[in-house]
Enzyme design. Structure first.
Site, PDB file in Angstrom:
ATOM      1  N   TYR A   1      22.729 -18.580  14.063  1.00 44.03           N
ATOM      2  CA  TYR A   1      21.779 -17.862  13.203  1.00 44.03           C
ATOM      3  C   TYR A   1      21.098 -18.815  12.226  1.00 44.03           C
ATOM      4  O   TYR A   1      19.873 -18.819  12.096  1.00 44.03           O
ATOM      5  CB  TYR A   1      22.558 -16.777  12.457  1.00 44.03           C
ATOM      6  CG  TYR A   1      21.747 -15.925  11.525  1.00 44.03           C
ATOM      7  CD1 TYR A   1      20.991 -14.853  12.007  1.00 44.03           C
ATOM      8  CD2 TYR A   1      21.753 -16.159  10.148  1.00 44.03           C
ATOM      9  CE1 TYR A   1      20.270 -14.050  11.138  1.00 44.03           C
ATOM     10  CE2 TYR A   1      21.028 -15.352   9.278  1.00 44.03           C
ATOM     11  CZ  TYR A   1      20.291 -14.304   9.777  1.00 44.03           C
ATOM     12  OH  TYR A   1      19.571 -13.506   8.913  1.00 44.03           O
TER      13      TYR A   1
ATOM     14  N   SER B   1      15.732 -15.825   5.959  1.00 38.57           N
ATOM     15  CA  SER B   1      17.039 -15.656   5.303  1.00 38.57           C
ATOM     16  C   SER B   1      17.301 -16.866   4.431  1.00 38.57           C
ATOM     17  O   SER B   1      16.872 -17.980   4.759  1.00 38.57           O
ATOM     18  CB  SER B   1      18.122 -15.540   6.371  1.00 38.57           C
ATOM     19  OG  SER B   1      19.384 -15.707   5.774  1.00 38.57           O
TER      20      SER B   1
HETATM   21  N1  LIG Z   1      21.399  -8.222   6.761  1.00 35.68           N
HETATM   22  C1  LIG Z   1      21.365  -9.351   6.073  1.00 35.68           C
HETATM   23  O1  LIG Z   1      22.322  -9.730   5.380  1.00 35.68           O
HETATM   24  C2  LIG Z   1      20.128 -10.210   6.100  1.00 35.68           C
HETATM   25  C3  LIG Z   1      19.985 -11.192   5.121  1.00 35.68           C
HETATM   26  C4  LIG Z   1      18.854 -12.012   5.146  1.00 35.68           C
HETATM   27  C5  LIG Z   1      17.896 -11.824   6.114  1.00 35.68           C
HETATM   28  N2  LIG Z   1      18.059 -10.856   7.059  1.00 35.68           N
HETATM   29  C6  LIG Z   1      17.031 -10.745   8.096  1.00 35.68           C
HETATM   30  O2  LIG Z   1      16.450  -9.460   8.026  1.00 35.68           O
HETATM   31  C7  LIG Z   1      15.954  -9.090   9.315  1.00 35.68           C
HETATM   32  C8  LIG Z   1      16.425  -7.693   9.660  1.00 35.68           C
HETATM   33  O3  LIG Z   1      17.840  -7.716   9.723  1.00 35.68           O
HETATM   34  P1  LIG Z   1      18.727  -6.415   9.438  1.00 35.68           P
HETATM   35  O4  LIG Z   1      19.701  -6.794   8.403  1.00 35.68           O
HETATM   36  O5  LIG Z   1      17.873  -5.228   9.262  1.00 35.68           O
HETATM   37  O6  LIG Z   1      19.540  -6.358  10.823  1.00 35.68           O
HETATM   38  P2  LIG Z   1      19.782  -5.152  11.857  1.00 35.68           P
HETATM   39  O7  LIG Z   1      20.055  -3.900  11.133  1.00 35.68           O
HETATM   40  O8  LIG Z   1      20.775  -5.674  12.828  1.00 35.68           O
HETATM   41  O9  LIG Z   1      18.358  -5.024  12.566  1.00 35.68           O
HETATM   42  C9  LIG Z   1      17.888  -5.995  13.439  1.00 35.68           C
HETATM   43  C10 LIG Z   1      16.694  -5.427  14.166  1.00 35.68           C
HETATM   44  O10 LIG Z   1      16.222  -6.408  15.100  1.00 35.68           O
HETATM   45  C11 LIG Z   1      16.009  -5.764  16.348  1.00 35.68           C
HETATM   46  N3  LIG Z   1      16.167  -6.691  17.452  1.00 35.68           N
HETATM   47  C12 LIG Z   1      17.216  -7.487  17.741  1.00 35.68           C
HETATM   48  N4  LIG Z   1      16.997  -8.183  18.860  1.00 35.68           N
HETATM   49  C13 LIG Z   1      15.765  -7.828  19.289  1.00 35.68           C
HETATM   50  C14 LIG Z   1      14.968  -8.225  20.380  1.00 35.68           C
HETATM   51  N5  LIG Z   1      15.393  -9.110  21.281  1.00 35.68           N
HETATM   52  N6  LIG Z   1      13.750  -7.666  20.515  1.00 35.68           N
HETATM   53  C15 LIG Z   1      13.296  -6.747  19.617  1.00 35.68           C
HETATM   54  N7  LIG Z   1      14.010  -6.341  18.566  1.00 35.68           N
HETATM   55  C16 LIG Z   1      15.225  -6.878  18.406  1.00 35.68           C
HETATM   56  C17 LIG Z   1      17.028  -4.670  16.405  1.00 35.68           C
HETATM   57  O11 LIG Z   1      16.569  -3.709  17.323  1.00 35.68           O
HETATM   58  P3  LIG Z   1      17.597  -2.842  18.208  1.00 35.68           P
HETATM   59  O12 LIG Z   1      18.384  -2.090  17.197  1.00 35.68           O
HETATM   60  O13 LIG Z   1      16.725  -1.996  19.014  1.00 35.68           O
HETATM   61  O14 LIG Z   1      18.430  -3.799  18.955  1.00 35.68           O
HETATM   62  C18 LIG Z   1      17.034  -4.191  14.958  1.00 35.68           C
HETATM   63  O15 LIG Z   1      16.028  -3.233  14.754  1.00 35.68           O
HETATM   64  C19 LIG Z   1      16.448 -10.173  10.273  1.00 35.68           C
HETATM   65  O16 LIG Z   1      15.415 -11.098  10.509  1.00 35.68           O
HETATM   66  C20 LIG Z   1      17.570 -10.841   9.504  1.00 35.68           C
HETATM   67  O17 LIG Z   1      17.744 -12.173   9.905  1.00 35.68           O
HETATM   68  C21 LIG Z   1      19.142 -10.043   7.073  1.00 35.68           C
END
Ligand SMILES: NC(=O)c1ccc[n+]([C@@H]2O[C@H](COP(=O)([O-])OP(=O)(O)OC[C@H]3O[C@@H](n4cnc5c(N)ncnc54)[C@H](OP(=O)(O)O)[C@@H]3O)[C@@H](O)[C@H]2O)c1
Length: 302
Positions: free
Chosen positions: A188, A175
């Site tokens: 985070y 991120s």
């Molecule tokens: N959204 C943003 O603004 C943003 C910006 C920059 C970077 N990112 C990064 O992008 C990546 C994906 O984020 P997203 O936005 O897609 O978020 P999201 O929709 O909340 O998805 C997060 C995923 O991580 C899984 N997860 C969480 N805890 C876990 C654990 N202990 N073991 C295995 N799986 C786990 C969740 O699975 P479950 O649903 O089964 O819990 C879900 O599939 C992350 O690394 C985040 O930091 C996001």
């Protein structure tokens, strides 16, 4: 200074110039893309959000097999069915990446039932989204265990076989907050900063390992459930990224063996300004953009 040292010192600026020009040319004329038809891709957090889009993008780009890991069976199953319908063999396993024993156990199951993983995407993450003083200790620990330590365990589980095969790619969905942290997401930002250090260290450590590469993607705010409710001051000026775009750029970076990708590209300016401006000027940027208070309306999900 002996002649050999002098030679190395004189050579270095030429090498830097060569690699900078080469990177510039690659930006304009991207080279050959890696063929994914022999690759088995494992995505942590593949059931929803960016991870689910990554699965679709890898499938469309011709990956041989996909494996999805996550905590929630329902969304893993749905995502897996979607990928199977797209014509790519897909498997899912419930696995909490924060749990070391579970990671090693499920990695063994994956090897036996599906085969050797050649692309590992560390995408799973959580955000607690409260100030340090308002946070329970366990919630703070959880972000570090999932976002940082989870990567240690999955890498230890899958990288050795990639090194043996001389074929593999380690991917981290990081991120931009790892480089430009904000208040209200201290858990985070800290975990993402150490995850970035992990990837920087790994990328250098694998320099002399033929066939094994690394990609770290640093996206800006993306439109998924993770940061639900977060509000910047000028949403039209700083719109969130679409998860499908993050997925496309990530898969493309893997296929072109690009080590670090900032999304959008303009985030390079932020990193540059951070290295030259005084803290008071940086505070003005945060006030102007609203990143200073954007987590006040955060709802999110952990
Ligand atoms: N959204 C943003 O603004 C943003 C910006 C920059 C970077 N990112 C990064 O992008 C990546 C994906 O984020 P997203 O936005 O897609 O978020 P999201 O929709 O909340 O998805 C997060 C995923 O991580 C899984 N997860 C969480 N805890 C876990 C654990 N202990 N073991 C295995 N799986 C786990 C969740 O699975 P479950 O649903 O089964 O819990 C879900 O599939 C992350 O690394 C985040 O930091 C996001």
């Amino acid at each position: 200074m002996d002649l050999r040292t002098l030679g190395c010192v004189l050579l270095l600026p030429l090498q830097l110039l060569y690699h900078t020009l080469r990177a510039g040319v690659r930006l304009l004329l991207p080279g050959r893309r890696r063929d994914l038809s022999g690759d088995v891709v494992l995505i942590t957090g593949g059931g929803r959000g960016i991870g689910r889009h990554l699965a679709k993008e890898f499938s469309q780009s011709g990956a041989k097999k996909l494996i999805l890991w996550g905590r929630t069976e329902k969304c893993l199953k749905e995502a897996c069915e979607e990928i199977n319908h797209m014509g790519t063999e897909c498997h899912y396993f419930v696995c909490d990446v924060a749990n070391r024993e579970e990671v090693y156990k499920q990695a063994k199951v994956v090897r036996e039932k599906v085969g050797d993983v050649t692309i590992l995407v560390n995408n799973a993450a959580v955000v607690h989204g409260k100030s340090l003083m308002d946070s329970e200790d366990d919630a703070l620990l959880k972000s570090q265990h999932v976002n940082t330590m989870g990567q240690f365990w999955t890498t230890k589980a899958f990288l050795p076989r990639m090194l043996e095969l001389q074929k593999g790619h380690m991917v981290c969905v990081n991120s931009i907050l790892s480089l430009s942290p904000i208040p209200g997401a201290i858990d985070y930002c800290t975990s993402k900063a150490s995850s970035l250090a992990f990837m920087e260290s790994l990328t250098l450590g694998l320099l002399d390992c033929p066939g094994v590469g690394c990609t770290t993607v640093l996206p800006f705010h993306t439109n998924t459930e993770m940061f639900q409710g977060m509000r910047v001051r000028f949403p039209k000026l700083f719109p969130p990224l679409r998860p499908e775009v993050v997925a496309q750029r990530t898969v493309d970076a893997v296929r072109t063996n690009t080590a670090f990708v900032y999304l959008p590209w303009s985030m390079h300016a932020l990193v540059f300004l951070k290295s030259i401006l005084p803290q008071s000027a940086l505070a003005e940027i945060h006030r102007f953009s609203g990143t200073y208070t954007c987590m006040n309306t955060f709802k999110g999900r952990t």
